[in-house]
Scaffold this active site. Structure first.
Site, PDB file in Angstrom:
ATOM      1  CD  GLU A 110      -2.878  -1.090   2.426  1.00 38.02           C
ATOM      2  OE1 GLU A 110      -2.886  -0.084   3.176  1.00 38.02           O
ATOM      3  OE2 GLU A 110      -3.618  -2.074   2.603  1.00 38.02           O
TER       4      GLU A 110
ATOM      5  CD  GLU B  61      -9.762  -0.614  -0.235  1.00 37.33           C
ATOM      6  OE1 GLU B  61      -8.679  -1.215  -0.351  1.00 37.33           O
ATOM      7  OE2 GLU B  61     -10.583  -0.820   0.687  1.00 37.33           O
TER       8      GLU B  61
HETATM    9  O1  KIV Z   1      -6.493  -6.979   1.789  1.00 35.28           O
HETATM   10  C1  KIV Z   1      -7.279  -7.011   0.821  1.00 35.28           C
HETATM   11  O2  KIV Z   1      -8.136  -7.902   0.711  1.00 35.28           O
HETATM   12  C2  KIV Z   1      -7.156  -5.982  -0.188  1.00 35.28           C
HETATM   13  C3  KIV Z   1      -8.244  -5.858  -1.202  1.00 35.28           C
HETATM   14  C4  KIV Z   1      -9.495  -5.416  -0.577  1.00 35.28           C
HETATM   15  C5  KIV Z   1      -7.845  -5.034  -2.356  1.00 35.28           C
HETATM   16  O3  KIV Z   1      -6.224  -5.247  -0.181  1.00 35.28           O
END
Ligand code: KIV
Length: 290
Positions: free
Chosen positions: A138, A205
């Protein structure tokens, strides 16, 4: 024809019949977007276990072992406490249960932000212990140097911008992002930075739709939306959300089934039969040879 599985005890793999499609690769996913166009959206779902992977794999291009497993599997309040050990164990299970999809494993909070060298150590452990093809992390501009460091050393990276759940404490919650001009510009800059750094795709997201559309139109790499736009190059959902396992349904989730009710009703039927002594029946008990 339904798929059956035979356990190969020497490799611990359950081999499917009929033989599955060949496994997709990271370059094939990236090439899927060509000249700014995606012929058909890419399909990604989360998976955390081998059996879940077996069932989802034929329908997906990518399986994401998301750190959302913290909440979904372990009942944790956020993704913050998720460990590398957890990601490696579940990542290996999903690789064993899949044959076709590219498997991507999330790097958990605290395993990569310190430095590119820390990220390489964590990502190489994930690749070695799980057999997955790529990692996801991220962050945008702040992670560009790390993404470049990993990709130049043979570790494909999927980036994740917009609402980044590992930053929940800094963001103050899980609300959609990009409503202010400043935030809007920052998310666009994050997308550009991760693409330039060498990410092969980017999860977008929880952003207002114009941001998702602008990123999809300007970035050369596929955008994978969640709470973003149908115009993204692909979509991802947490599998348990779309299966209807939870009462809480965020706006961006569509429930395609009501598995919570199915499981609860099935458990109630079993419990009733046990209490009436009608389970096990004749067919489920062993008798001495006659
Ligand atoms: O951790 C996860 O499941 C994610 C998705 C929602 C993209 O990062």
């Amino acid at each position: 024809m339904s798929t059956t599985y035979t356990l190969d005890t020497s490799t611990s793999r359950a081999n499917p019949t009929p033989a599955p499609l060949k496994r997709l690769t990271v370059p094939a996913i990236q090439r899927h977007k060509s000249g700014g166009e995606t012929p058909e959206p890419l399909v990604m779902l989360t998976a955390y276990t081998a059996r879940q992977a077996q069932l989802l794999d034929p329908h997906c291009d990518m399986l994401l072992v998301g750190d959302s497993l913290g909440q979904v599997i372990y009942g944790l309040p956020s993704t913050i406490p998720v460990s590398l050990d957890m990601m490696c164990a579940h990542g290996a299970a999903v690789v064993r249960g899949s044959y076709h999809s590219v498997v991507i494993v999330d790097m958990p909070f605290g395993s990569y932000e310190g430095s590119p060298a820390q990220a390489f150590e964590s990502a190489s452990r994930i690749l070695k212990e799980t057999g997955c093809a790529a990692v996801k992390l991220e962050g945008g501009e702040a992670m560009a140097e790390t993404i470049s460091f990993l990709t130049r050393r043979g570790i494909p990276v999927m980036a994740h911008v917009g609402l980044t759940p590992q930053a929940v404490n800094a963001l103050g919650g899980y609300a959609a992002r990009g409503r202010s001009e400043e935030e809007h510009a920052k998310i666009l800059a994050d997308g550009r930075a991760v693409a330039d750094a060498g990410a092969f795709a980017v999860v977008v997201e929880g952003v207002i739709e114009p941001i998702a559309v602008a990123l999809t139109q300007t970035l050369e790499i596929p955008t994978i939306g969640i709470g973003a736009s149908a115009r993204c190059d692909g979509q991802v959902l947490v599998t348990e959300d779309m299966l209807g396992m939870f009462e809480r349904v965020p706006r961006f989730v569509k429930r395609y089934a009501d598995m919570a009710s199915l499981i609860s009703d099935t458990a109630a039927a079993y419990a009733a039969e046990v209490r009436q002594r009608s389970f096990p029946g004749e067919d489920q008990v062993y008798q001495p040879k006659k």
